[in-house]
Enzyme design. Structure first.
Site: not given
Ligand code: PHB
Ligand code: APR
Length: 433
Positions: A75, A204, A296, A300, A388
């Site tokens: 990505h 997000y 989450p 990280k 990130y």
């Molecule tokens: C996930 O795909 O489970 C996932 C992806 C990004 C995040 C948290 C969880 O920031």
């Protein structure tokens, strides 16, 4: 009582323990891994799935990267959504070409388990009542019970890779540990489904109804999350209610593209920031979730676990090959520096994207102002992007070495990891086999 001997006894066969075992195996260091669950249980846990470049490199170094490169998705950016507007964070463009890899933790764990089995290495699943002793002496021991028989392992070191609820951290006297903790007033309700993701990249979302995240495991498997009150119970959330709430938090484009389907898994996870200091207690070392938890937001957790393990494997290799304690002595401080940076980012990103209703409407106004600034500032976007994709492994140390080292000494320092590992393998094989 049956007695065995190893160099490093590893408690926990999650990603931390398995990766440590694999890196040490390639360096010729003998390990035994003890896991209290069965292998199937470990593989049944659904966790995050975004790998920083540093973690991808480590998996390659461990010789387990082939399937990840074939099936993982690279990505180059992700999207932030606020007040129904989207802003793409161009990770690749803002960081000079860095990207992340979307590859589920379950798959990565499977690859590590298979590599360990293929190498004929010793892992005890279903190890009951694991206890650790004498880690403040030269002769630590680990005891466990398997099929009703008591076992004891004599070892040089213990690696506590046994997660947040493990036995290693709780075996340290309270007075020797400083704990830092923040528990957030909400959880994430996650749903996994065999439906195509709503978007090629992750989204997000800060919506009036709360945070949401659109993530994925492949082009046909999606992972979605909703911010929910801690009082919610997963049984109360039908699939229909989940999809309905998610589509309310999306924009029109997202609602049009959302494909719903039966859930393969649904669970609620609390959000927590947690770190203990130090991470070393004599001959026992904590790595991964045993020593720290991040919320989450930003994914990280797994990446921090991977870099702890990298530092720990380097420290053990230095000990066995160079007969040097330097890596062991530096382990805790080195990890903590990186951990606190990721903790800070995860806390900040969580605070920016979630609804904190108990703090009143002023928080929403602060978030709106900050998102407005970030979405219109290259500096702001670059800061998110840099955090990130993750920091390089030697972040900070590079500059310090440059300042303190004589130029020729500094050039001489840069040995390849492969070289380091094969030197180690030869020396340790001679001693241990
Ligand atoms: C996930 O795909 O489970 C996932 C992806 C990004 C995040 C948290 C969880 O920031
Ligand atoms: N004895 C033996 N094994 C134990 C014990 C014990 N007393 N206690 C816990 N374990 C095992 C657990 O069953 C689990 O399989 O230790 C393992 C720890 O694995 P994880 O919790 O996955 O922790 P870690 O390997 O550090 O992985 C970190 O996982 O939770 C995510 O966000 C986190 O992605 C990050 C990654």
């Amino acid at each position: 009582m049956r007695t065995q001997r190893t160099q490093v006894a590893i408690v926990g066969a999650g990603p931390s323990g398995l990766l440590l075992g694999q890196l040490l195996h390639r360096a010729g260091v003998h390990t035994i891994i003890l896991e209290r669950q069965t292998g199937d249980y470990v593989l049944g846990r659904i966790r995050a799935g975004v790998l920083e470049q540093v973690s991808v490199d480590l998996l390659d170094e461990a010789g387990v990267g082939a399937r990840m490169h074939k099936e993982g998705l690279v990505h180059c950016g992700f999207e932030l959504m606020f007040e129904g507007r989207r802003q793409r964070v161009d990770l690749h463009g803002l960081t000079g070409g860095k990207t992340v890899m979307v590859y589920g933790q379950t798959e990565l764990t499977r690859d590590l388990m298979e590599a360990r089995a293929a190498a004929g290495l010793f892992t005890v699943y279903d190890a009951q009542d694991v206890r650790i002793y004498d880690f403040d002496t030269e002769k630590p021991r680990v005891c466990y019970r398997k099929d009703g028989v008591e076992h004891e392992i004599a070892c040089d070191f213990i690696a506590g890779c046994d997660g947040f609820h493990g036995v290693c951290r709780s075996s340290v006297p309270r007075a020797a540990i400083t704990e830092f903790e923040k528990v957030y007033p909400f959880g994430w309700l996650g749903l996994l489904s065999d439906t195509p993701p709503v978007c090629d990249e992750l989204i997000y979302i800060n919506s009036e109804r709360g945070f949401a995240l659109c993530s994925q495991r492949s082009r046909t498997r999606s992972r979605y999350y909703l911010q929910v009150p801690l009082t919610d119970r997963v049984e109360e959330w039908t699939d229909e209610a989940f999809w309905d709430e998610l589509s309310r938090r999306l924009d029109d484009e997202g609602r049009d593209k959302l494909v719903t389907g039966r859930s393969l898994e649904k669970s609620i996870a609390p959000l927590r920031s947690f770190v203990i200091e130090p991470l070393r207690f004599g001959r026992m070392f904590l790595a991964g979730d045993a020593g720290h938890i991040v919320p989450p937001t930003g994914a990280k957790g797994l990446n921090l676990a991977a870099t702890d393990v990298k530092y720990l494997s380097m420290a053990f290799v230095e000990y066995y090959v160079d007969k040097s304690q330097a890596g062991i002595d530096a382990y805790s401080a080195r990890c903590l520096r990186r951990i606190w940076r990721a903790e800070r980012f995860s806390w900040w990103f969580t605070a920016l994207m979630h609804r904190f209703s108990e703090d009143g409407p002023i928080v929403g106004k602060f978030q709106a102002a900050e998102l407005d600034y970030l979405m219109h500032s290259q500096a702001g976007l670059r800061s998110i992007a840099e955090n990130y994709v993750g920091l390089p492994l030697d972040f900070g140390e590079h500059h310090e070495r440059q300042r303190s080292a004589h130029p020729s000494e500094f050039c001489g320092h840069a040995g390849s990891v492969e070289g380091e590992h094969s030197r180690a393998a030869a020396a340790i094989a001679a001693r241990f086999n």
